[in-house]
Design an enzyme around this catalytic site. Structure first.
Site, PDB file in Angstrom:
ATOM      1  N   GLY A 127       0.845  -1.188   0.000  1.00  0.00           N
ATOM      2  CA  GLY A 127       0.000   0.000   0.000  1.00  0.00           C
ATOM      3  C   GLY A 127       0.880   1.237   0.000  1.00  0.00           C
ATOM      4  O   GLY A 127       1.018   1.952  -0.984  1.00  0.00           O
TER       5      GLY A 127
ATOM      6  N   TYR B 257       0.670   8.519  15.585  1.00  0.00           N
ATOM      7  CA  TYR B 257       1.866   7.690  15.726  1.00  0.00           C
ATOM      8  C   TYR B 257       3.101   8.484  16.143  1.00  0.00           C
ATOM      9  O   TYR B 257       4.166   7.900  16.346  1.00  0.00           O
ATOM     10  CB  TYR B 257       2.192   6.976  14.401  1.00  0.00           C
ATOM     11  CG  TYR B 257       1.026   6.274  13.741  1.00  0.00           C
ATOM     12  CD1 TYR B 257       0.383   5.208  14.366  1.00  0.00           C
ATOM     13  CD2 TYR B 257       0.578   6.658  12.485  1.00  0.00           C
ATOM     14  CE1 TYR B 257      -0.676   4.554  13.750  1.00  0.00           C
ATOM     15  CE2 TYR B 257      -0.480   6.007  11.860  1.00  0.00           C
ATOM     16  CZ  TYR B 257      -1.103   4.963  12.503  1.00  0.00           C
ATOM     17  OH  TYR B 257      -2.140   4.323  11.887  1.00  0.00           O
TER      18      TYR B 257
ATOM     19  N   CYS C 268      -9.156  21.626  18.247  1.00  0.00           N
ATOM     20  CA  CYS C 268      -9.048  21.920  19.679  1.00  0.00           C
ATOM     21  C   CYS C 268      -8.456  20.761  20.458  1.00  0.00           C
ATOM     22  O   CYS C 268      -9.137  20.129  21.273  1.00  0.00           O
ATOM     23  CB  CYS C 268     -10.408  22.314  20.217  1.00  0.00           C
ATOM     24  SG  CYS C 268     -10.998  23.774  19.373  1.00  0.00           S
ATOM     25  N   GLU C 269      -7.215  20.439  20.168  1.00  0.00           N
ATOM     26  CA  GLU C 269      -6.472  19.409  20.887  1.00  0.00           C
ATOM     27  C   GLU C 269      -4.994  19.752  20.788  1.00  0.00           C
ATOM     28  O   GLU C 269      -4.528  20.131  19.705  1.00  0.00           O
ATOM     29  CB  GLU C 269      -6.653  18.032  20.227  1.00  0.00           C
ATOM     30  CG  GLU C 269      -8.071  17.546  20.228  1.00  0.00           C
ATOM     31  CD  GLU C 269      -8.169  16.043  20.443  1.00  0.00           C
ATOM     32  OE1 GLU C 269      -7.226  15.428  20.993  1.00  0.00           O
ATOM     33  OE2 GLU C 269      -9.202  15.499  20.059  1.00  0.00           O
TER      34      GLU C 269
HETATM   35  N1  LLP Z   1      -1.895  -6.232   3.903  1.00  0.00           N
HETATM   36  C1  LLP Z   1      -2.455  -6.239   5.119  1.00  0.00           C
HETATM   37  C2  LLP Z   1      -3.116  -7.445   5.595  1.00  0.00           C
HETATM   38  C3  LLP Z   1      -2.387  -5.085   5.926  1.00  0.00           C
HETATM   39  O1  LLP Z   1      -2.929  -5.107   7.126  1.00  0.00           O
HETATM   40  C4  LLP Z   1      -1.740  -3.927   5.436  1.00  0.00           C
HETATM   41  C5  LLP Z   1      -1.671  -2.713   6.249  1.00  0.00           C
HETATM   42  C6  LLP Z   1      -1.188  -3.970   4.136  1.00  0.00           C
HETATM   43  C7  LLP Z   1      -1.278  -5.147   3.401  1.00  0.00           C
HETATM   44  C8  LLP Z   1      -0.494  -2.793   3.520  1.00  0.00           C
HETATM   45  O2  LLP Z   1       0.628  -2.441   4.229  1.00  0.00           O
HETATM   46  P1  LLP Z   1       1.653  -1.354   3.642  1.00  0.00           P
HETATM   47  O3  LLP Z   1       2.273  -1.948   2.406  1.00  0.00           O
HETATM   48  O4  LLP Z   1       0.905  -0.136   3.334  1.00  0.00           O
HETATM   49  O5  LLP Z   1       2.643  -1.166   4.714  1.00  0.00           O
HETATM   50  N2  LLP Z   1      -2.146   3.596   9.287  1.00  0.00           N
HETATM   51  C9  LLP Z   1      -0.790   3.148   9.446  1.00  0.00           C
HETATM   52  C10 LLP Z   1      -0.509   1.908   8.622  1.00  0.00           C
HETATM   53  C11 LLP Z   1      -1.438   0.768   8.942  1.00  0.00           C
HETATM   54  C12 LLP Z   1      -1.191  -0.447   8.089  1.00  0.00           C
HETATM   55  C13 LLP Z   1      -2.266  -1.464   8.248  1.00  0.00           C
HETATM   56  N3  LLP Z   1      -2.129  -2.618   7.431  1.00  0.00           N
HETATM   57  C14 LLP Z   1       0.146   4.292   9.092  1.00  0.00           C
HETATM   58  O6  LLP Z   1      -0.328   5.367   8.747  1.00  0.00           O
HETATM   59  O7  LLP Z   1       1.364   4.131   9.180  1.00  0.00           O
END
Ligand code: LLP
Length: 416
Positions: free
Chosen positions: A275, A316, A346-347
């Protein structure tokens, strides 16, 4: 490195002046480079070309239809985690045979719709979920492919909220239980349990934890194969890290080079679910300085984007580079001042960056928060009743509005 560069001191996205975009579409504004997006998808495809994997873009990173469609057009599949993402996926025109569905809490309704649409794989996270999918598939008279998500019990060095592959978190199934499932799979009459899935976390910058996890899983697969259990698909998840500040993440090539030898030993087709790697550096959040507030202890640049637009710094505590849209030089070092860049919410946790240096920053200036293409807009909200930002996609010198700014009416549309 990517398509956000200065030309004559003005920040451009590809061939478009960001200042003009801000004038035309207003701020806060998400701006995406189509070229960065597509080229990162291609980097992965190319790096893994010896095994020709199915690359499913992880929609949670950025589920805007135009973004997903652009990738689908390139041949990408989609990795989804909810009925809502399934709905969006249909709208992209992706072949259902390229949809993989993960998540620990799939509801019966979500499962039913996904089976009816003939998605490729469910990535199953627990035995009760396996049983429910088996039941629903039976009712629908469809034999459904499933992969078991293994929790390989690997600690990856990343933020504690986004590590998912060690024992003690809610994801996946341990080896022992998974083995029992595979050896007793004939009791799930309506399922074709032929895949293994892993995803050990996100923003992982070196290959080592991936390799450790894959080696464990490869051993597990060989053990199953010796017992005549065929594993036809191995989904190695996403998680590849990108550069936000000083990280030196592995490139797609380095990652592939490290893991291909392990993957080649496993006689299975490979799926990937990146992603962030694809979308992260393709997007920036453009915001305007509303006020410069000087206090005895600090200077604040109060901007018109807040934690509702980009929650990553607040949630994070992570770093996003913040660039001035007009770069200035200085004649006197007094012109360089340090600011906390904060939003209007407001935080006290509402900030985009702390202790950032700018030259002669003043009210009305535009700032660009970089690396906001993944988990930026997709995690945004209406907190403080703030309409969500507009999104535009740039391709060369062309610009397309891919999500209009929300209005105040949008805010109350669903309320009764
Ligand atoms: N596959 C599964 C089963 C996942 O849970 C995730 C992400 C991905 C693929 C994709 O991961 P990536 O390639 O994007 O690292 N909100 C957080 C990231 C949460 C990721 C959740 N799962 C942030 O902003 O860093």
């Amino acid at each position: 490195m990517h398509d956000f560069n200065y030309r004559h001191n003005n920040l451009y996205c590809e061939s478009v002046n960001i200042e003009e975009l801000a004038r035309k579409y207003g701020t806060p504004l998400y701006v995406y480079s189509r070229n960065t997006l597509i080229s990162h998808y291609r980097k992965i495809k190319e790096a893994f070309s010896p095994i020709n994997p199915l690359v499913c873009f992880s929609m949670k990173a950025n589920s805007n239809l135009a973004i997903c469609k652009a990738l689908v057009k390139e041949g990408a599949g989609l990795d989804i985690v909810s009925g809502g993402e399934l709905y969006r996926a249909f709208k992209t025109g992706v072949s259902y045979r390229k949809i993989v569905y993960a998540g620990v809490g799939k509801t019966e309704k979500e499962i039913e719709i996904a089976i009816k649409r003939h998605i490729f794989f469910f990535n199953v996270e627990s035995i009760p979920e396996l049983e429910l999918i088996n039941k629903v598939a039976g009712r629908l008279g469809i034999r459904q492919k499933v992969a078991i998500r293994i929790n390989p019990d690997i600690k990856a060095r990343t933020h504690k909220y986004i590590t998912t592959g060690h024992g003690g978190n809610k994801f996946g199934i341990d080896f022992e239980t998974a083995k029992k499932i595979f050896l007793g799979k004939s009791r799930y009459k309506n399922l074709n349990i032929s895949g293994i899935h892993m995803h050990i976390g996100s923003q992982i910058v070196d290959a080592e934890p991936f390799i450790r996890a894959m080696k464990r899983i490869a051993g597990f697969i060989r053990d199953l194969q010796r017992r005549r259990v065929a594993i036809r698909w191995l989904n190695i998840g996403g998680g590849l890290g990108i550069i936000y500040s000083k990280e030196r993440p592995q490139t797609a090539k380095e990652y592939a080079k490290a893991v291909l030898p392990v993957l080649k030993k496993v006689n299975a087709n490979i799926i990937l679910e990146p992603g962030r790697f694809i979308a992260g550096n393709a997007g920036a959040l453009i915001t305007r300085v509303q006020y410069i507030k000087e206090t005895p202890s600090k200077n604040f640049a109060i901007v018109d984007a807040g934690m509702n637009d980009l929650i990553r710094p607040s949630l994070y505590g992570v770093y996003h580079e913040i660039l001035p849209v007009k770069s200035r030089s200085y004649s006197n070092s007094k012109e360089i001042r340090v600011f906390d860049v904060v939003g209007p919410i407001c935080e006290s946790g509402d900030f985009l960056g702390k202790g950032r240096k700018f030259i002669s920053l003043k009210e009305g200036d535009l700032l660009s928060v970089m690396g906001a293409g993944a988990y930026g807009f997709s995690m945004s909200s209406n907190y403080n009743s703030r309409p969500r930002a507009a999104e535009v996609m740039v391709e060369g010198s062309k610009t397309k509005l891919i999500r209009r700014r929300e209005t105040h009416e949008d805010l109350i549309r669903t309320e009764i």
